[in-house]
Design an enzyme around this catalytic site. Sequence first.
Site, PDB file in Angstrom:
ATOM      1  N   ALA A   1      12.317  -5.956   5.829  1.00 32.27           N
ATOM      2  CA  ALA A   1      13.261  -6.896   6.436  1.00 32.27           C
ATOM      3  C   ALA A   1      14.022  -7.435   4.541  1.00 32.27           C
ATOM      4  O   ALA A   1      13.062  -7.613   4.176  1.00 32.27           O
ATOM      5  CB  ALA A   1      13.540  -7.698   7.643  1.00 32.27           C
ATOM      6  N   ASP A   2      14.895  -7.408   5.428  1.00 32.85           N
ATOM      7  CA  ASP A   2      16.363  -8.069   4.109  1.00 32.85           C
ATOM      8  C   ASP A   2      17.430  -9.201   4.799  1.00 32.85           C
ATOM      9  O   ASP A   2      17.702  -8.081   5.503  1.00 32.85           O
ATOM     10  CB  ASP A   2      16.051  -6.839   2.748  1.00 32.85           C
ATOM     11  CG  ASP A   2      16.784  -7.548   1.613  1.00 32.85           C
ATOM     12  OD1 ASP A   2      15.332  -8.448   0.921  1.00 32.85           O
ATOM     13  OD2 ASP A   2      17.984  -7.974   1.321  1.00 32.85           O
TER      14      ASP A   2
END
Length: 198
Positions: A75-76
């Site tokens: 995730a980012d």
Amino acid sequence: MILLASQSPRRAELLKQLAVKFELVDAQIDEQPVKGEDPQDYTLRMAVGKAQKGQLNQSQLSTEQSSITKPVLGADTCVVVDQAILGKPQDREDAMRMLKLLSGREHKVLTAVALFAHNGLTSALVETQVRFKTLSQQEMDWYWDSQEPRDKAGSYAIQGLAGQFVTHIAGSYSAVVGLPLYETAELLSAAGVKCYEC
């Protein structure tokens, strides 16, 4: 059991809310945007890159047979003002620049999540609108001195002291913190990982 390709304690805490059993795997990648890269494309590229790196690093923590591969989640999160990506502040001056940009206006928080599993790569991108009150210099100085903004995208943590700066949010609160819970649960479910069966 899945692997979380992140060193973020915030993402780990959020993932616990899905009641999924997970282990952490190192997924450090180059987070520099490509010149002219769209923020949405950048955020998705980072999430996919972390999941890919986590997949490559599975063997590092194997207590089981290395041939057994687990789903890997990456995730980012990206804070965006006027299509400009606000990353983690390099120093106090950089943090002040970002906080002044956020002060008294609305900005976007983009969070992408990517999952490598037996059904291939799946991903989702979530956009949330966040509005800040107008910040005084005293408030910005106090916030920097609290140490909280020093490793946060956009120089703030909505779940921490900066929550008092937020006048409005439209979208996913958990995405702003670092992991969109609904979208993550949907990706896991599609890959056969049932949160309620873990």
